[in-house]
Design an enzyme around this catalytic site. Structure first.
Site, mmCIF file in Angstrom:
data_model
loop_
_atom_site.group_PDB
_atom_site.id
_atom_site.type_symbol
_atom_site.label_atom_id
_atom_site.label_comp_id
_atom_site.label_asym_id
_atom_site.label_seq_id
_atom_site.Cartn_x
_atom_site.Cartn_y
_atom_site.Cartn_z
ATOM 1 N N TYR A 41 0.863 -1.190 0.000
ATOM 2 C CA TYR A 41 0.000 0.000 0.000
ATOM 3 C C TYR A 41 0.895 1.234 0.000
ATOM 4 O O TYR A 41 1.866 1.291 0.775
ATOM 5 C CB TYR A 41 -0.885 -0.009 1.253
ATOM 6 C CG TYR A 41 -1.715 1.237 1.464
ATOM 7 C CD1 TYR A 41 -1.459 2.103 2.530
ATOM 8 C CD2 TYR A 41 -2.755 1.564 0.601
ATOM 9 C CE1 TYR A 41 -2.221 3.236 2.733
ATOM 10 C CE2 TYR A 41 -3.529 2.711 0.799
ATOM 11 C CZ TYR A 41 -3.246 3.543 1.866
ATOM 12 O OH TYR A 41 -3.997 4.678 2.064
ATOM 13 N N ASP A 70 9.441 2.671 -1.016
ATOM 14 C CA ASP A 70 8.454 3.394 -0.214
ATOM 15 C C ASP A 70 8.741 3.079 1.265
ATOM 16 O O ASP A 70 8.321 2.043 1.776
ATOM 17 C CB ASP A 70 7.033 2.971 -0.606
ATOM 18 C CG ASP A 70 6.008 3.651 0.283
ATOM 19 O OD1 ASP A 70 4.793 3.416 0.072
ATOM 20 O OD2 ASP A 70 6.401 4.396 1.211
ATOM 21 N N LYS A 96 5.292 9.421 8.301
ATOM 22 C CA LYS A 96 5.141 8.882 9.659
ATOM 23 C C LYS A 96 6.190 9.428 10.639
ATOM 24 O O LYS A 96 6.109 10.578 11.066
ATOM 25 C CB LYS A 96 5.129 7.354 9.613
ATOM 26 C CG LYS A 96 3.909 6.803 8.832
ATOM 27 C CD LYS A 96 3.873 5.298 8.826
ATOM 28 C CE LYS A 96 2.823 4.784 7.872
ATOM 29 N NZ LYS A 96 1.470 4.769 8.422
HETATM 30 P P1 KE4 Z 1 -0.299 8.527 4.487
HETATM 31 O O1 KE4 Z 1 -0.845 9.214 3.267
HETATM 32 O O2 KE4 Z 1 -1.375 7.748 5.219
HETATM 33 O O3 KE4 Z 1 0.499 9.431 5.407
HETATM 34 O O4 KE4 Z 1 0.789 7.444 3.984
HETATM 35 C C1 KE4 Z 1 0.388 6.469 3.041
HETATM 36 C C2 KE4 Z 1 1.344 5.303 3.107
HETATM 37 C C3 KE4 Z 1 2.324 5.180 2.142
HETATM 38 N N1 KE4 Z 1 3.214 4.158 2.164
HETATM 39 C C4 KE4 Z 1 3.173 3.224 3.147
HETATM 40 C C5 KE4 Z 1 4.175 2.111 3.136
HETATM 41 C C6 KE4 Z 1 2.187 3.303 4.169
HETATM 42 O O5 KE4 Z 1 2.154 2.356 5.136
HETATM 43 C C7 KE4 Z 1 1.253 4.359 4.154
HETATM 44 C C8 KE4 Z 1 0.155 4.484 5.200
HETATM 45 N N2 KE4 Z 1 0.003 3.375 6.114
HETATM 46 C C9 KE4 Z 1 -1.305 3.191 6.678
HETATM 47 C C10 KE4 Z 1 -1.276 2.008 7.655
HETATM 48 N N3 KE4 Z 1 -0.752 0.825 7.149
HETATM 49 C C11 KE4 Z 1 -1.795 4.415 7.369
HETATM 50 C C12 KE4 Z 1 -3.026 4.224 8.216
HETATM 51 C C13 KE4 Z 1 -4.220 4.907 7.636
HETATM 52 O O6 KE4 Z 1 -4.414 4.839 6.401
HETATM 53 O O7 KE4 Z 1 -4.969 5.499 8.444
#
Ligand code: KE4
Length: 431
Positions: free
Chosen positions: A144, A239, A267
């Site tokens: 993701y 990523d 994060k």
């Molecule tokens: P954000 O747009 O949520 O800050 O980041 C997206 C993203 C991109 N790449 C990786 C590897 C990620 O894990 C994420 C976001 N992770 C999720 C949880 N696995 C965020 C939780 C949520 O969507 O509320």
């Protein structure tokens, strides 16, 4: 457990916000029940509206490697906000944070700050396409990268499959240039390059996957990724939104000694405030506007307040690295979970790197989405609620990683293992 205040808050929120939450990951969709509304956090603990205390294993889905309300991060915020929170003009603080990121992350010679991991990955693939003047992007099932339209594609079959959208609103046109492969499938990657090599702009992956649960790449897979992208002039994008500063100061690329062409971050680099970033070789990043022609912009990108929290968090990671302790605590937790599951007669896979880990209810080691998707999600939801009732707050899906902070020490880890032992025994009895 008394959850009446969370239940009332949820009812109210559902009238105002889609599904009552501002991100579906929080909605307990995979485990059922009402999302718990939190009131505050302190160190390794969360406290909900009803006053229940939890050992927190989400850490805001990764950012809080120093736990909740860390005094040094709060102090940095307090000192900064007195001078204003955002100017829409450059500040020196952004360069100070950029210098720390560039020094820490092997692939990054230039970095651009944005406001989320999604913005970081969306921008990185635009740069890869702009720089190579090619269209195709390869991603992997179970990985993701945020809600980027062109990456919201269903997992295709093993061969290089043109992506099909898996969300309404994402058009065929947006995903037709996305190829979806199986993680750790070297042959699949090889055949995709045989078929499309000189049309591939870039390959994006989680270098340690957390979004199908924790899945580690094989060394042949990593070598093939680096070799094939180099041979075909495609951009290799790690990523590291989740793994960056989590598994090592230099992220997964430091752990594996494989250097991508671009890296996305998020994060932890915001210390609990909204910061994302993308970076890489100077010759690539200098194609980003206004240095180059590839457009990307953002009103609050690099704002002083978020940058201050991120810098306080990363500076502490650089000067007082917690990684050895995190790995020791992770080993203790993994061994404790493994023994508890074994004693309960349950087949589980405990997959971990440092302080990110997943307990899979699965008969076989999880190497990609094909195996991850065979996990027993019913058992997982029982595990989730059993641990919740025992004061341990896990990610609400089998397909997520748990995270713990530098403030989770032996007493907290042992309390978690005890809760797991009771919960797994309960699940075994109810089989
Ligand atoms: P954000 O747009 O949520 O800050 O980041 C997206 C993203 C991109 N790449 C990786 C590897 C990620 O894990 C994420 C976001 N992770 C999720 C949880 N696995 C965020 C939780 C949520 O969507 O509320």
């Amino acid at each position: 457990m008394k959850l009446s205040k969370s239940e009332a808050a949820y009812q109210r929120a559902c009238e105002l916000i889609p599904g009552g939450v501002n991100s579906p990951a929080r909605a307990f969709g995979a485990v059922g029940g009402t999302p718990i509304f939190m009131d505050r956090g302190k160190g390794p603990y969360l406290y909900d509206l009803d006053g229940n205390q939890y050992l927190d294993y989400i850490g805001s889905w990764g950012p809080l490697i120093w736990g909740h309300a860390h005094p040094e991060i709060l102090a940095a915020l307090e000192e900064t906000m007195k001078r204003g929170t955002s100017f829409g003009a450059p500040t020196e603080r952004e360069s100070v944070l950029a210098e720390l990121v560039i020094d820490a992350v092997p692939s990054v010679e230039r970095v651009r700050f944005v406001n989320s991991g999604t913005e970081a990955t969306m921008s990185a693939i635009r740069v890869a396409r702009g720089v190579t003047k090619r269209d195709l992007i390869i991603k992997f099932a179970g990985n993701y990268h945020g809600h980027v339209d062109s990456l919201l594609v269903a997992a295709g079959s093993a061969a290089a499959t043109l992506g099909v959208p898996n969300s309404p609103g994402v058009t065929e046109g947006t995903t037709k240039d996305t190829l979806v492969l199986e993680y750790n499938d070297v042959e699949g990657l090889q055949s995709a390059f045989d078929l499309h090599g000189d049309r591939i702009a870039g390959v994006i992956l989680e270098p340690i996957c957390g979004n199908m649960g924790v899945v580690v790449p094989s060394s042949p897979f990593l070598q093939a990724l680096r070799g094939l992208t180099t041979d075909h002039g495609a951009i290799l994008i790690f990523d590291e939104v989740m793994t960056g500063f989590r598994v090592a100061l230099g992220g997964a690329q430091e752990v594996f000694g494989v250097t991508p062409d671009m890296t996305t971050l998020g994060k932890i680099i915001g210390g609990g405030l909204p910061v994302g970033a993308y970076g890489g070789k100077a010759e690539i990043m200098d194609q980003v506007m206004p240095a180059g022609p590839v457009f990307q912009a953002g009103t609050l990108s690099g704002n002083p307040l978020a940058v201050a929290a991120g810098y306080a968090s990363l500076k502490k990671l650089r000067d007082e690295p917690p990684y050895e302790q995190l790995d020791q605590m992770g080993d203790r937790l993994a061994k404790g979970f493994h023994q508890a599951a074994k004693d309960a007669g349950l087949k589980t896979q405990i997959q971990r790197v440092g302080s990110m880990m997943t307990l899979f209810f699965n008969e076989e080691p999880v190497t990609g989405w094909a195996t991850a998707s065979k996990s027993d999600t019913e058992k997982f939801s029982k595990f989730f609620w059993g641990m919740m009732e025992r004061g341990v707050y896990l990610p609400c899906s089998q397909y997520e990683a748990l995270f713990f902070s530098a403030l989770h020490k032996e007493p907290e880890i042992d309390q978690t293992i005890d809760a797991a032992r009771e919960t797994l025994a309960e699940i075994a009895k109810s089989k």
